[in-house]
Design an enzyme around this catalytic site. Structure first.
Site, PDB file in Angstrom:
ATOM      1  CD  GLU A 158      67.131  42.116  88.667  1.00 26.02           C
ATOM      2  OE1 GLU A 158      66.720  41.097  89.215  1.00 26.02           O
ATOM      3  OE2 GLU A 158      67.439  42.178  87.458  1.00 26.02           O
ATOM      4  CD  GLU A 185      54.249  49.473  80.770  1.00 23.94           C
ATOM      5  OE1 GLU A 185      54.878  48.606  80.172  1.00 23.94           O
ATOM      6  OE2 GLU A 185      54.178  50.660  80.358  1.00 23.94           O
ATOM      7  CB  CYS A 225      65.360  43.387  83.896  1.00 26.97           C
ATOM      8  SG  CYS A 225      66.324  44.688  84.624  1.00 26.97           S
TER       9      CYS A 225
END
Ligand code: SAH
Ligand code: SF4
Length: 360
Positions: free
Chosen positions: A98, A166, A339
């Site tokens: 996304e 991350e 998200c």
């Protein structure tokens, strides 16, 4: 990462201009042509055919050797309130991520993903709940920016690495992305217009500090102490808050850049007056800023957002203690599945796109 027929081909969009020049030398091509091709690639062309000022023989040579990764729009939601656009992008192997395009008074900003999924397992996060699939290549991070620009016919001036994944767990690819996106012959988006958000991989924060980049480092804190942080963020068992804050102080002093701390307010978990006081104490004297945001309620987490009064009281306590605070503006509140939620829904529905491509 690439279609079956492209398995042997090389990802041209992840190459630096210097690397491309070296490749061209080996192909007996003049290096000025490498720059020409690099510019096309970073302007967002999706095929070598589109490089109209490159000779046909060179185009076909490039096509044999390289491929150009692209992000296809699998789904797009446009907020009726403020034109925020949320994309679900699909890559050649079918994996989806996304991105969110936001319009501010100073221009367009995009929040992009750096991994498909995430290993960090934060309890409030839709991406974390879904597990980890793979890292994104630098080209796939660029492709999100390019696809959104082309879709809306706009020029994006700010980038936030705050989508799925991350960033510091995909360190090399993210650093290469930063080099490419800021290059003069590429999109030329300066580091001062880029923010990177991390849940707190302390060793990587030190590595990043060494690079002395002028980007903004956001650190997802979400708690004033380890006891509360361990309830929602498993990374805090690996890197306790004391070490994290030491790394942040180091980063701020080495780069001269203000750290931005993210703090998602979760009712009854981290939003009390004493939490605010403890947080202020820990951040005292640091070049920093706190962003408060009511947690996005993700199904099955059991977490609920703090109310407006709690939010204001928390923010007031921080300010009284000399910490600068903003209560983050929520853009696209009607499409504000946080998200990871779009992708999660798609997987739960058996891997098929639940809504068609295009605007809803
Ligand atoms: N992995 C990085 C960047 C991606 S997450 C990080 O954790 O910082 C981007 C931001 O969204 C982080 O600050 C994260 O803590 C926050 N976030 C994730 N889920 C959220 C939720 N349900 N509500 C509010 N913020 C959330
Ligand atoms: Fe990963 Fe960030 Fe989500 Fe935590 S909040 S699971 S680090 S994407």
């Amino acid at each position: 990462m690439c279609p079956a027929q492209d398995i042997e081909k090389i990802d041209i969009k992840s190459k630096t201009l210097e690397e491309l020049k070296q490749d061209f030398a080996l192909l007996d091509q003049p290096t000025y042509k490498a720059r020409q091709v690099y510019r096309w690639v970073h302007r967002g062309v999706t095929s070598f055919e589109q490089m109209t000022d490159v000779s046909k023989p060179l185009r076909s040579l490039l096509d044999q050797k390289y491929y150009i990764p692209v992000a296809f729009i699998e789904k797009r939601q446009v907020s009726v309130y403020d034109n925020t656009v949320k994309y679900l992008f699909r890559f050649a192997d079918g994996e989806c991520v996304e991105s969110v395009l936001m319009q501010y008074h100073h221009g367009y900003s995009i929040c992009i993903s750096t991994q498909v999924g995430c290993k960090m397992g934060c309890a409030f996060c839709a991406t974390g709940l879904g597990g980890f699939f793979r890292d994104l290549a630098p080209s796939e991070m660029l492709a999100q920016v390019q696809a959104a620009q082309q879709d809306r016919g706009v020029r994006i001036s700010n980038i936030v690495l705050m989508g799925m994944g991350e960033p510091l767990d995909n360190y090399e690819n993210v650093l290469r992305f930063l080099e490419l996106v800021s290059s003069a012959d590429g999109m030329n988006i300066g580091m001062r217009h880029i923010s990177l958000s991390t849940c707190g991989l302390v060793d990587k924060i030190y590595d990043l500090a060494e690079k002395k980049l002028q980007l903004t480092l956001s650190v997802s804190l979400h708690a004033p102490n380890d006891q509360i942080r361990q309830r929602t963020m498993p990374i805090s068992r690996r890197w306790p808050m004391e070490e994290l804050l030491r790394a942040c102080r180091h980063y701020a002093s080495v780069t001269g850049r203000r750290i931005s701390f993210e703090y998602a307010m979760i009712a009854g978990v981290n939003d009390s007056d004493s939490c605010a006081q403890e947080l202020a104490g820990k951040l005292r004297g640091m070049l920093c800023h706190v962003n408060l945001i009511p947690v996005n309620e993700v199904e099955s987490t059991g977490f609920h957002k703090s109310g407006g009064i709690r939010l204001r009281q928390f923010s007031r306590i921080l300010e009284q203690k000399g910490i600068t605070v903003t209560v983050r503006r929520t853009l696209g509140s009607d499409i504000d599945a946080s998200c990871g939620q779009l992708r999660r829904r798609r997987l739960q529905d058996g891997g098929v796109s639940v809504e068609s491509n295009g605007e809803n």
